[in-house]
Design an enzyme around this catalytic site. Structure first.
Site, PDB file in Angstrom:
ATOM      1  N   HIS B  70       0.746  -1.176  -0.035  1.00  0.00           N
ATOM      2  CA  HIS B  70      -0.076   0.128   0.035  1.00  0.00           C
ATOM      3  C   HIS B  70       0.866   1.457   0.095  1.00  0.00           C
ATOM      4  O   HIS B  70       0.536   2.173  -0.789  1.00  0.00           O
ATOM      5  CB  HIS B  70      -0.875  -0.029   1.394  1.00  0.00           C
ATOM      6  N   ASP B  99       6.671  21.476 -26.705  1.00  0.00           N
ATOM      7  CA  ASP B  99       6.573  20.240 -26.026  1.00  0.00           C
ATOM      8  C   ASP B  99       7.989  20.214 -24.927  1.00  0.00           C
ATOM      9  O   ASP B  99       8.492  21.154 -24.788  1.00  0.00           O
ATOM     10  CB  ASP B  99       7.080  19.240 -27.176  1.00  0.00           C
ATOM     11  N   TRP B 135       7.067   0.451   4.057  1.00  0.00           N
ATOM     12  CA  TRP B 135       7.653   1.182   2.724  1.00  0.00           C
ATOM     13  C   TRP B 135       9.012   1.769   3.370  1.00  0.00           C
ATOM     14  O   TRP B 135       9.523   2.274   2.092  1.00  0.00           O
ATOM     15  CB  TRP B 135       6.540   2.301   2.544  1.00  0.00           C
ATOM     16  N   SER B 163      13.367   6.268 -13.786  1.00  0.00           N
ATOM     17  CA  SER B 163      12.240   6.948 -14.392  1.00  0.00           C
ATOM     18  C   SER B 163      12.102   8.506 -13.726  1.00  0.00           C
ATOM     19  O   SER B 163      11.835   9.162 -14.672  1.00  0.00           O
ATOM     20  CB  SER B 163      10.917   6.065 -14.028  1.00  0.00           C
ATOM     21  N   SER B 164      12.284   8.513 -12.566  1.00  0.00           N
ATOM     22  CA  SER B 164      11.901   9.801 -11.759  1.00  0.00           C
ATOM     23  C   SER B 164      13.124  10.718 -12.310  1.00  0.00           C
ATOM     24  O   SER B 164      12.933  11.817 -12.380  1.00  0.00           O
ATOM     25  CB  SER B 164      12.148   9.774 -10.229  1.00  0.00           C
ATOM     26  N   HIS B 247      13.182  12.159   3.591  1.00  0.00           N
ATOM     27  CA  HIS B 247      12.256  13.443   4.156  1.00  0.00           C
ATOM     28  C   HIS B 247      12.213  14.443   2.916  1.00  0.00           C
ATOM     29  O   HIS B 247      11.221  14.999   2.550  1.00  0.00           O
ATOM     30  CB  HIS B 247      13.105  14.362   5.119  1.00  0.00           C
ATOM     31  N   GLU B 249      11.771  13.423   0.100  1.00  0.00           N
ATOM     32  CA  GLU B 249      10.711  12.817  -0.776  1.00  0.00           C
ATOM     33  C   GLU B 249       9.330  13.297  -0.289  1.00  0.00           C
ATOM     34  O   GLU B 249       8.576  13.610  -1.223  1.00  0.00           O
ATOM     35  CB  GLU B 249      10.973  11.220  -0.502  1.00  0.00           C
ATOM     36  N   TYR B 251       8.770  16.134   0.656  1.00  0.00           N
ATOM     37  CA  TYR B 251       8.526  17.387  -0.150  1.00  0.00           C
ATOM     38  C   TYR B 251       8.519  17.240  -1.667  1.00  0.00           C
ATOM     39  O   TYR B 251       7.933  18.084  -2.132  1.00  0.00           O
ATOM     40  CB  TYR B 251       9.404  18.591   0.278  1.00  0.00           C
ATOM     41  N   SER B 262      -1.703  26.920  -5.707  1.00  0.00           N
ATOM     42  CA  SER B 262      -1.220  28.361  -6.047  1.00  0.00           C
ATOM     43  C   SER B 262      -2.076  28.884  -7.624  1.00  0.00           C
ATOM     44  O   SER B 262      -2.074  30.091  -7.698  1.00  0.00           O
ATOM     45  CB  SER B 262       0.247  28.489  -5.913  1.00  0.00           C
ATOM     46  N   HIS B 296      14.689  13.554  12.006  1.00  0.00           N
ATOM     47  CA  HIS B 296      13.674  13.500  12.874  1.00  0.00           C
ATOM     48  C   HIS B 296      12.685  12.565  12.751  1.00  0.00           C
ATOM     49  O   HIS B 296      11.736  12.361  13.618  1.00  0.00           O
ATOM     50  CB  HIS B 296      12.571  15.020  12.723  1.00  0.00           C
ATOM     51  N   HIS B 297      12.923  11.701  11.883  1.00  0.00           N
ATOM     52  CA  HIS B 297      12.314  10.446  11.881  1.00  0.00           C
ATOM     53  C   HIS B 297      12.946   9.186  12.546  1.00  0.00           C
ATOM     54  O   HIS B 297      12.716   8.109  12.773  1.00  0.00           O
ATOM     55  CB  HIS B 297      12.196   9.600  10.410  1.00  0.00           C
ATOM     56  N   THR B 322       6.620  26.998   5.710  1.00  0.00           N
ATOM     57  CA  THR B 322       5.207  26.465   5.475  1.00  0.00           C
ATOM     58  C   THR B 322       4.063  27.267   5.905  1.00  0.00           C
ATOM     59  O   THR B 322       2.876  27.439   5.068  1.00  0.00           O
ATOM     60  CB  THR B 322       5.101  24.983   6.249  1.00  0.00           C
ATOM     61  N   LYS B 325       3.299  30.080   3.247  1.00  0.00           N
ATOM     62  CA  LYS B 325       2.259  29.744   2.274  1.00  0.00           C
ATOM     63  C   LYS B 325       1.073  29.753   2.613  1.00  0.00           C
ATOM     64  O   LYS B 325       0.198  30.100   1.875  1.00  0.00           O
ATOM     65  CB  LYS B 325       2.728  28.028   1.694  1.00  0.00           C
ATOM     66  N   ARG B 444       1.740   1.605  15.211  1.00  0.00           N
ATOM     67  CA  ARG B 444       1.391   1.369  13.918  1.00  0.00           C
ATOM     68  C   ARG B 444       1.815   0.274  13.587  1.00  0.00           C
ATOM     69  O   ARG B 444       2.437  -0.307  14.108  1.00  0.00           O
ATOM     70  CB  ARG B 444       2.013   2.583  12.980  1.00  0.00           C
TER      71      ARG B 444
HETATM   72  C1  HEM Z   1       5.345  21.529   8.772  1.00  0.00           C
HETATM   73  C2  HEM Z   1       5.831  20.661   8.002  1.00  0.00           C
HETATM   74  C3  HEM Z   1       6.279  19.114   8.712  1.00  0.00           C
HETATM   75  C4  HEM Z   1       6.689  18.807   9.898  1.00  0.00           C
HETATM   76  C5  HEM Z   1       7.406  19.542  10.810  1.00  0.00           C
HETATM   77  C6  HEM Z   1       6.750  17.266   9.623  1.00  0.00           C
HETATM   78  C7  HEM Z   1       7.326  16.708  10.605  1.00  0.00           C
HETATM   79  C8  HEM Z   1       7.382  15.408  10.766  1.00  0.00           C
HETATM   80  C9  HEM Z   1       8.079  14.462  11.822  1.00  0.00           C
HETATM   81  C10 HEM Z   1       8.999  14.976  12.855  1.00  0.00           C
HETATM   82  C11 HEM Z   1       7.782  13.022  11.674  1.00  0.00           C
HETATM   83  C12 HEM Z   1       8.421  11.990  12.161  1.00  0.00           C
HETATM   84  C13 HEM Z   1       7.186  11.418  13.170  1.00  0.00           C
HETATM   85  C14 HEM Z   1       7.678  10.029  13.580  1.00  0.00           C
HETATM   86  O1  HEM Z   1       8.070   9.226  13.063  1.00  0.00           O
HETATM   87  O2  HEM Z   1       7.764   9.882  14.807  1.00  0.00           O
HETATM   88  C15 HEM Z   1       7.009  13.086  10.277  1.00  0.00           C
HETATM   89  C16 HEM Z   1       6.548  11.897   9.629  1.00  0.00           C
HETATM   90  C17 HEM Z   1       6.029  11.781   8.306  1.00  0.00           C
HETATM   91  N1  HEM Z   1       5.894  13.071   7.615  1.00  0.00           N
HETATM   92 FE1  HEM Z   1       5.846  14.944   8.302  1.00  0.00          FE
HETATM   93  N2  HEM Z   1       6.181  16.869   8.789  1.00  0.00           N
HETATM   94  C18 HEM Z   1       5.728  18.054   7.884  1.00  0.00           C
HETATM   95  C19 HEM Z   1       5.084  18.018   6.627  1.00  0.00           C
HETATM   96  C20 HEM Z   1       5.124  16.861   5.985  1.00  0.00           C
HETATM   97  C21 HEM Z   1       4.751  16.852   4.636  1.00  0.00           C
HETATM   98  C22 HEM Z   1       4.345  18.157   3.813  1.00  0.00           C
HETATM   99  C23 HEM Z   1       4.506  15.567   4.252  1.00  0.00           C
HETATM  100  C24 HEM Z   1       4.088  14.761   2.945  1.00  0.00           C
HETATM  101  C25 HEM Z   1       3.433  15.231   2.066  1.00  0.00           C
HETATM  102  C26 HEM Z   1       4.872  14.712   5.324  1.00  0.00           C
HETATM  103  C27 HEM Z   1       4.936  13.371   5.411  1.00  0.00           C
HETATM  104  C28 HEM Z   1       5.226  12.526   6.393  1.00  0.00           C
HETATM  105  C29 HEM Z   1       5.461  11.041   6.337  1.00  0.00           C
HETATM  106  C30 HEM Z   1       5.149  10.316   5.197  1.00  0.00           C
HETATM  107  C31 HEM Z   1       6.095  10.446   7.596  1.00  0.00           C
HETATM  108  C32 HEM Z   1       6.079   9.315   8.071  1.00  0.00           C
HETATM  109  C33 HEM Z   1       6.803   8.416   7.416  1.00  0.00           C
HETATM  110  C34 HEM Z   1       6.880   7.124   8.130  1.00  0.00           C
HETATM  111  O3  HEM Z   1       7.673   6.807   9.028  1.00  0.00           O
HETATM  112  O4  HEM Z   1       6.528   6.224   7.495  1.00  0.00           O
HETATM  113  N3  HEM Z   1       5.276  15.615   6.369  1.00  0.00           N
HETATM  114  N4  HEM Z   1       6.880  14.201   9.852  1.00  0.00           N
HETATM  115 CU   LIG Z   2      10.381  14.028   7.672  1.00  0.00          CU
END
Ligand code: HEM
Ligand SMILES: [Cu+2]
Ligand SMILES: [Cu+2]
Lengths: 370, 526
Positions: B70, B99, B135, B163-164, B247, B249, B251, B262, B296-297, B322, B325, B444
């Site tokens: 998924h 093009d 994932w 591809s990307s 990370h 990714e 963005y 926008s 931070h992850h 952010t 915006k 999770r």
């Molecule tokens: C204000 C902006 C953001 C901040 C400060 C932020 C912060 C964080 C932090 C600290 C985590 C880790 C949490 C943990 O695993 O304990 C996290 C996880 C995640 N964030 Fe954000 N985030 C932001 C915006 C976004 C955006 C824009 C996206 C994607 C479109 C995103 C996608 C994700 C994803 C996919 C995870 C989880 C990844 C995983 O463990 O599978 N975040 N975020």
């Molecule tokens: Cu992140």
């Protein structure tokens, strides 16, 4: 009939009636837990306040500046003053948030001056606890999920602590700084107990530190929080915080059992003793995969297995070292010499395997104390 | 060569050999929608199993295969290709180019995707099953302890990385070289800007991902020990490499979505975008910051406290651009003449829900608090608010907004609005309660849970089925529009729309801007 019906209804709706739905983080019982909780609430309220302003403006605009009401669009599109303000103000708010966050983090990292050290090792899918003691008399045991397969597969009513209960909990004294040394044996796990605010990854080959000081007696439950394979959801943590006295008594009893096991290891045991203990070990550690009648399942059949019927050394090697790449783990570090001897003897004589072989603790090699 | 100017080739070869940016864009969009449905189907399986405590439908091992596929399919198969498709359709039309700069490579970068995903999906039928390590595929679960199918997974990741990278190089080359005279950088529509920056991010981090999976491959088959402590390696190294890609990714996923929003909010506010220049700078600073926050992850892996502090401060900083915006979008709406067609509804949905996801992101950035949040459903809620209500909502808005231009037919507005409301409500029923169970302590990636989480999980599952079903309505609406929608022929389908793509005929001819257009000076740009 009425009684039966309401009993049935109770089973069906047990999850709905029985559980109070917690919606927020629990401050738990430790000082650090409380300060993390306060941080969490502080930041949440800051976010709520910003949210009210931002969404307030947006919804007002949606309400008042509609084309359908004949509102004319103004054409302004920049304002340096405003833009600088909403860059600088959030920045200042963040700086204000950073102070309490930093001081709490430093507390979390203050691992010095512990009064008790416990080594926690994650295994697929159970925890091992070792009380490290300067005298070298280490007490150690495994802690397995105690919830039955029948509950998991819905053939028996689920108990109150479904999936959060273990056969042997971790016991710690209250009002004592306990340091956890956390590692893993196979893949990465993570040891988490929300109520005492400890979460730390268990990484094979590395040792992480964490600590707690629990002021209140009680039972605190948690789970593994790092995906560690198929049964990741089934390796809970259960911590019993007890008074210092009770802890000492428990420790003495544990030491007694360990000493008795060691003494047994020196002796020659009777076949009955070995079969008896072997059946217990088999039921606790092997049955889930090899079946109650040795017929196999996830694991191969024990009844009639060429390995079990063959050479004792090979049989022992399989059990002690496991079969790499399969679900058959290495049990060497998990079983004492007595348990190993017993389970080997049992497998070689139960399920119609009547080899007549007896394995004594003294014959065992490659286990944690043999 | 003679018929080159008149239209596409006939039959299947049109699609196989096409170098036309519109055809390739269309293929990307349909492919990503197919992946969205497949990944969505896996999500339904997950939510069905989690409907009640206890194991009902599938086994724990298979559950992990479902969550893994998924995540991989949604991120790499649905969201990313859909925005590449949008870029293909729109970037040339927005900058007045005939093009893409590298049309043959464009064809390849699409056509290697379907085999890669076919291969990934086929691992479900292999011995030992599909990848089951999440994932984020942390070693050693994804190396020493993985099913044999992991090798196919690695190969698939390599292909979609290629591809990307090809897609991004193409976008960079197009934007840098093919702008119509007078289309200076600071006149480019924001969608083009956000994609330009995204493309640089992709070129920078996809090779890192490729490196990570190659090291896995070596560990699995060639006896190295990059990620195994027993051989002198380090499993945490994997996480650093993964999140150095991972990370940025996230963005990569959200920046093009910012671009879409926008474009659309000004159109339905009938007012130029507020703070165009600061939007560009905010995007660039988000992109820069995204490289220095990855750990931070990994707050719980046992980093030294100085490292924790650095990553915490850097992550908190991301909230500033952010926030800029979000403030800009709302000020764009302020004192406009708003109307609420489906694309605008999805953008407002985006604004509200993405901001909520940003708030939880800010909470997660606080390292000590993250010790309690990490790897719980709170994180699941956070990233679905930013990825589904962020990226997917904005993509949906984009389809409704540009579809009439693409096919010269109008979608059914009331069906579109119904789709929005069902999606919006279904989404929140699904993911809002996940904040609660996460805070209450539900980890999770578990197939079964303790009884106190039962009510909210049931709610989540019901919401998921509603949200899932609403996508079928979307599919129906799109097909009905293409086949039998009411014809539109005015060039500017929406009265408030700005930009070169609205100056060409409707439906957009197969070839546009063979002569460079005169570039008007859009209000709001400097
Ligand atoms: C204000 C902006 C953001 C901040 C400060 C932020 C912060 C964080 C932090 C600290 C985590 C880790 C949490 C943990 O695993 O304990 C996290 C996880 C995640 N964030 Fe954000 N985030 C932001 C915006 C976004 C955006 C824009 C996206 C994607 C479109 C995103 C996608 C994700 C994803 C996919 C995870 C989880 C990844 C995983 O463990 O599978 N975040 N975020
Ligand atoms: Cu992140
Ligand atoms: Cu686990």
């Amino acid at each position: 009939m009425g009684r039966n019906f309401s009993a049935a209804a109770l089973v069906l709706f047990a999850p709905l009636v029985g559980a109070e739905n917690q919606i927020n983080m629990s401050p738990g019982v430790t000082e650090i837990g409380v300060s993390i909780f306060e941080l969490h609430m502080l930041i949440m309220w800051i976010c709520v306040a910003i949210g009210v302003l931002v969404f307030g403006a947006m919804f007002y605009s949606i309400y008042a500046h509609r084309k359908s009401k004949g509102h004319q669009a103004s054409q302004f599109h920049e304002s340096t003053k405003v833009e600088v303000a909403w860059t600088v103000v959030p920045f200042l708010i963040l700086i204000a948030m950073a102070f309490p966050a930093t001081s709490t983090l430093l507390d979390v990292y203050d691992n010095d001056d512990s009064e008790l050290d416990i080594l926690i090792t994650g295994y697929q899918w159970k925890w091992k606890y070792e009380y490290l003691d300067a005298s070298g008399e280490t007490v150690s045991f495994f802690s397995n999920l105690a919830t039955s397969q029948e509950e998991i597969y819905n053939t028996r009513e689920k108990g109150e602590n479904y999936l959060l209960e273990v056969d042997e909990p971790l016991v710690i004294p209250t009002h004592t700084k306990v340091r956890f040394l956390i590692t893993a044996n196979d893949v990465i796990h993570s040891w988490w107990v929300p109520e005492i605010a400890v979460k730390r990854d268990a990484i094979p080959g590395f040792i992480n530190e964490a600590w707690t000081r629990v002021p209140q007696e009680g039972i605190y439950r948690g789970q593994c929080t790092e995906l560690c394979g198929a049964y990741h959801g089934f390796m809970p943590v259960e911590v019993h915080a007890v008074s210092r006295d009770e802890f000492d008594r428990w420790m003495a009893a544990k030491r007694g059992v360990a000493a008795a096991q060691n003494a047994l290891a020196m002796q020659t045991l009777s076949v009955d003793e070995l079969m008896d203990q072997g059946q217990r070990v088999y039921a606790a550690a092997c049955l889930a995969c090899h079946g109650a009648g040795g017929e196999g399942g996830v694991g191969k059949a024990i009844a009639g297995s060429p390995i079990v019927l063959g050479d004792i050394a090979t049989h022992m090697a399989v059990v002690a070292n496991g079969v790499p790449g399969s679900a058959m783990q290495a049990f060497g570090a998990q079983l004492s010499a007595v348990e190993m001897a017993a389970v080997l003897t049992y497998q070689r004589n139960a399920f119609g395997n009547n080899t007549g072989d007896v394995v004594q603790p003294g014959d065992v090699t490659g286990t944690k104390n043999g | 060569m003679g018929d080159h100017h008149h239209g596409p080739a006939k039959g299947i070869s049109r699609w196989l050999f096409t170098t036309n940016h519109k055809d390739i864009g269309t293929m990307y969009l349909w492919f990503s929608f197919a992946m969205f449905l497949l990944g969505g189907f896996f999500a339904m399986v997950i939510r069905a199993e989690l409907f009640q405590p206890g194991m009902q439908l599938i086994e724990p091992g298979f559950f992990n295969q479902m969550t893994t596929l998924h995540g991989l399919i949604m991120v790499f198969g649905a969201i990313m290709p859909s925005f590449v498709g949008l870029a293909n359709w729109l970037i040339p039309m927005m900058i007045g180019a005939p093009d893409m700069a590298l049309p043959r490579m464009n064809n390849w970068s699409f056509w290697i995707l379907p085999p890669a995903f076919l291969m990934l999906a086929s691992t479900l039928f292999m011995e030992g099953g599909a990848p089951a390590f999440g994932w984020t595929f942390y070693a050693p679960l994804s190396t020493t302890y993985a099913a044999p199918s992991v090798t196919f997974f690695i190969f698939a990741i390599h292909i979609l990385g290629v591809s990307s990278i090809m897609g991004s190089i193409n976008i960079i080359a197009t934007v840098m070289n093919m702008r119509a005279p007078g289309m200076t950088y600071m006149k480019m529509p924001l969608f083009v800007w956000t994609w330009l920056i995204t493309a640089f991010l992709l070129v920078a981090v996809m090779p890192v991902l490729a490196g990570a999976v190659t090291m896995m491959l070596m560990d699995i088959h060639f006896g190295t020990s990059f990620f195994s402590a027993a051989g002198g390696g380090d499993p945490v190294l994997f996480q650093h490499i993964f999140w150095f890609f991972g990370h940025p990714e996230v963005y990569i996923i959200i920046l093009p979505a910012f671009g879409v929003v926008s474009q659309i909010i000004p159109a339905f506010s009938r007012k130029p975008l507020f703070g165009y220049a600061s939007m560009v700078y905010a995007t660039a600073s988000i992109a820069f910051l995204s490289f220095i926050v990855w750990a931070h992850h990994m707050y719980t892996v046992g980093m030294p406290v100085a490292g924790e502090l650095f990553f915490m401060y850097a992550t908190m900083l991301i909230a500033v651009p952010t926030g800029v915006k979000v403030f800009n979008w709302i000020t764009t709406m302020w004192r406009g003449a708003l109307s609420f067609e489906t694309p605008m509804l999805f953008c407002i949905g985006f604004l509200v829900l993405f901001t909520l996801g940003g708030f939880t992101g800010l909470m997660l950035s606080i390292a000590p608090a993250d010790f309690q949040y990490h790897d719980t459903y709170f994180v699941v809620a956070h990233f679905h608010y930013v990825m589904v209500a962020g990226a997917v909502f904005s993509m949906t808005a984009a389809i409704y907004y540009w579809l009439p231009k693409w096919c010269g037919r109008m979608y059914n507005e009331s069906m579109g609005k119904t789709h929005f409301w069902i999606s919006f409500i279904g989404f929140n029923i699904t993911f809002f309660p996940q904040h609660f169970v996460g805070l209450a302590g539900m980890p999770r990636r578990i197939p079964d849970y303790a009884l106190q989480f039962a009510d909210f999980n049931m709610m989540s599952s019901i919401g998921a089925f509603i949200y899932g079903a609403s996508q079928l309505l979307f599919l129906f609406n799109v097909i009905a529009t293409i086949v039998a929608g009411k014809r539109v022929s005015e060039e500017k389908v929406w009265d408030g729309a700005e930009g070169l793509e609205w100056t060409v005929a409707t439906p957009a001819p197969y070839h546009t801007f063979e002569e460079p257009p005169a570039v008007p000076r859009p209000a709001g740009t400097i």
